[in-house]
Design a protein around this motif. Structure first.
Motif, PDB file in Angstrom:
ATOM      1  N   GLN A 154       0.830  -1.209   0.000  1.00  0.00           N
ATOM      2  CA  GLN A 154       0.000   0.000   0.000  1.00  0.00           C
ATOM      3  C   GLN A 154       0.865   1.260   0.000  1.00  0.00           C
ATOM      4  O   GLN A 154       0.592   2.227  -0.726  1.00  0.00           O
ATOM      5  CB  GLN A 154      -0.902  -0.026   1.244  1.00  0.00           C
ATOM      6  N   LYS A 173      -0.865  -1.149  -5.558  1.00  0.00           N
ATOM      7  CA  LYS A 173      -2.170  -1.007  -4.917  1.00  0.00           C
ATOM      8  C   LYS A 173      -3.031  -2.248  -5.133  1.00  0.00           C
ATOM      9  O   LYS A 173      -3.752  -2.678  -4.223  1.00  0.00           O
ATOM     10  CB  LYS A 173      -2.895   0.230  -5.452  1.00  0.00           C
ATOM     11  N   GLN A 187     -11.496  -3.090   6.194  1.00  0.00           N
ATOM     12  CA  GLN A 187     -11.022  -1.709   6.193  1.00  0.00           C
ATOM     13  C   GLN A 187      -9.875  -1.538   5.210  1.00  0.00           C
ATOM     14  O   GLN A 187      -9.803  -0.538   4.479  1.00  0.00           O
ATOM     15  CB  GLN A 187     -10.597  -1.306   7.602  1.00  0.00           C
ATOM     16  N   LEU A 190     -11.250  -1.467   1.730  1.00  0.00           N
ATOM     17  CA  LEU A 190     -11.891  -0.178   1.458  1.00  0.00           C
ATOM     18  C   LEU A 190     -10.861   0.876   1.078  1.00  0.00           C
ATOM     19  O   LEU A 190     -11.017   1.602   0.091  1.00  0.00           O
ATOM     20  CB  LEU A 190     -12.672   0.268   2.691  1.00  0.00           C
ATOM     21  N   LYS A 191      -9.768   0.950   1.870  1.00  0.00           N
ATOM     22  CA  LYS A 191      -8.717   1.925   1.576  1.00  0.00           C
ATOM     23  C   LYS A 191      -8.090   1.650   0.210  1.00  0.00           C
ATOM     24  O   LYS A 191      -7.805   2.579  -0.556  1.00  0.00           O
ATOM     25  CB  LYS A 191      -7.649   1.878   2.663  1.00  0.00           C
ATOM     26  N   TYR A 193      -9.437   0.154  -2.439  1.00  0.00           N
ATOM     27  CA  TYR A 193     -10.344   0.530  -3.523  1.00  0.00           C
ATOM     28  C   TYR A 193     -10.402   2.050  -3.691  1.00  0.00           C
ATOM     29  O   TYR A 193     -10.445   2.556  -4.816  1.00  0.00           O
ATOM     30  CB  TYR A 193     -11.746  -0.015  -3.254  1.00  0.00           C
ATOM     31  N   CYS A 194     -10.405   2.787  -2.576  1.00  0.00           N
ATOM     32  CA  CYS A 194     -10.410   4.261  -2.663  1.00  0.00           C
ATOM     33  C   CYS A 194      -9.152   4.765  -3.365  1.00  0.00           C
ATOM     34  O   CYS A 194      -9.211   5.656  -4.223  1.00  0.00           O
ATOM     35  CB  CYS A 194     -10.510   4.865  -1.267  1.00  0.00           C
ATOM     36  N   ASN A 195      -8.010   4.176  -3.006  1.00  0.00           N
ATOM     37  CA  ASN A 195      -6.750   4.580  -3.638  1.00  0.00           C
ATOM     38  C   ASN A 195      -6.724   4.217  -5.116  1.00  0.00           C
ATOM     39  O   ASN A 195      -6.230   4.987  -5.954  1.00  0.00           O
ATOM     40  CB  ASN A 195      -5.581   3.916  -2.916  1.00  0.00           C
ATOM     41  N   ALA A 197      -9.293   3.928  -7.098  1.00  0.00           N
ATOM     42  CA  ALA A 197     -10.183   4.851  -7.810  1.00  0.00           C
ATOM     43  C   ALA A 197      -9.459   6.166  -8.106  1.00  0.00           C
ATOM     44  O   ALA A 197      -9.560   6.722  -9.208  1.00  0.00           O
ATOM     45  CB  ALA A 197     -11.435   5.105  -6.978  1.00  0.00           C
ATOM     46  N   LEU A 198      -8.708   6.650  -7.132  1.00  0.00           N
ATOM     47  CA  LEU A 198      -7.958   7.896  -7.305  1.00  0.00           C
ATOM     48  C   LEU A 198      -6.917   7.764  -8.414  1.00  0.00           C
ATOM     49  O   LEU A 198      -6.798   8.632  -9.294  1.00  0.00           O
ATOM     50  CB  LEU A 198      -7.279   8.277  -5.990  1.00  0.00           C
ATOM     51  N   CYS A 212     -14.045   1.006  -9.222  1.00  0.00           N
ATOM     52  CA  CYS A 212     -13.410   0.908  -7.901  1.00  0.00           C
ATOM     53  C   CYS A 212     -14.171   1.722  -6.864  1.00  0.00           C
ATOM     54  O   CYS A 212     -14.306   1.319  -5.713  1.00  0.00           O
ATOM     55  CB  CYS A 212     -11.949   1.385  -7.977  1.00  0.00           C
ATOM     56  N   SER A 213     -14.709   2.869  -7.292  1.00  0.00           N
ATOM     57  CA  SER A 213     -15.497   3.691  -6.376  1.00  0.00           C
ATOM     58  C   SER A 213     -16.763   2.953  -5.945  1.00  0.00           C
ATOM     59  O   SER A 213     -17.158   3.006  -4.789  1.00  0.00           O
ATOM     60  CB  SER A 213     -15.869   5.013  -7.027  1.00  0.00           C
TER      61      SER A 213
END
Length: 213
Positions: A154, A173, A187, A190-191, A193-195, A197-198, A212-213
């Motif tokens: 990560q 990622k 958790q 979740l982190k 997938y958020c990364n 998406a970014l 991903c979002s």
């Protein structure tokens, strides 16, 4: 049965080192349960006992636990705790990158290096790279636990994203996501997938970013 076991363990005579390990186990339990005051008390008790025992490994682990507690509350104090943790773990006998050592010690040391690297990344400090390379060398020589591997992947992903190299960022990622899936860490997933998406958004792959979002 966890609470009954903790109560029983606390009532038994134990050496200082065992008391430190029990306090660290309690801190981890309260962290999972979201009991913030109890987690803080257990971390600080572990640190006091580790000082009394004058044991570098226990001090390193206690400072690491206290750093994790402060990570989302007082980043500057967390950073100082992680620095102290790394210093004590080195004193405890962390070897050079080609030597063998106690697995628990290496996991704790690698975890601390990565958390320090993350702090440096957030402050755009170039010292993040060497710390990640050191942690990676420890893993390459002797694979660490899945939890440590996931945190390392990560953080590497964030390192490459901030360096503008989106290919390696996505690779790391997705590796982190896979490891969190194996661990069942919701958790962490979740982190990840958020990364993702970014990063997909920065790469203008908007369909994947939305997925991903």
């Amino acid at each position: 049965d966890t609470d009954a076991l903790l109560h029983e363990a606390a009532s038994l005579p134990a050496e200082l080192g065992q008391q430190v390990q029990l306090a660290l186990a309690e801190a981890a339990l309260w962290r999972v349960r979201g009991d913030v005051p109890a987690e803080c008390e257990a971390c600080e008790r572990a640190l006091r006992l580790a000082h009394a025992a004058d044991d570098a490994l226990l001090l390193g682990r206690a400072f690491g636990a206290l750093g994790r507690y402060h990570e989302v509350r007082d980043p500057a104090r967390a950073f100082a705790c992680f620095q102290d943790s790394a210093d004590h773990l080195r004193q405890a006998g962390v070897p050079d990158r080609t030597a063998s050592s106690d697995g628990v010690l290496l996991d704790e040391y690698s975890n601390t290096l990565v958390r320090l690297a993350w702090w440096y990344l957030l402050h755009n400090d170039p010292r993040a790279g060497p710390l990640l390379e050191r942690a990676q060398a420890l893993h390459d020589h002797s694979p660490r636990t899945l939890e440590v591997q996931a945190l390392l992947a990560q953080t590497w992903g964030e390192y490459w994203r901030r360096s503008g190299q989106l290919g390696p960022a996505l690779e790391h990622k997705y590796r982190a996501l896979h490891l969190y899936q194996r661990l069942g860490d919701q958790q962490g997933m979740l982190k990840a997938y958020c990364n993702l998406a970014l990063i997909h958004g920065e790469a203008q792959d908007f369909a994947r970013a939305i997925e991903c979002s």
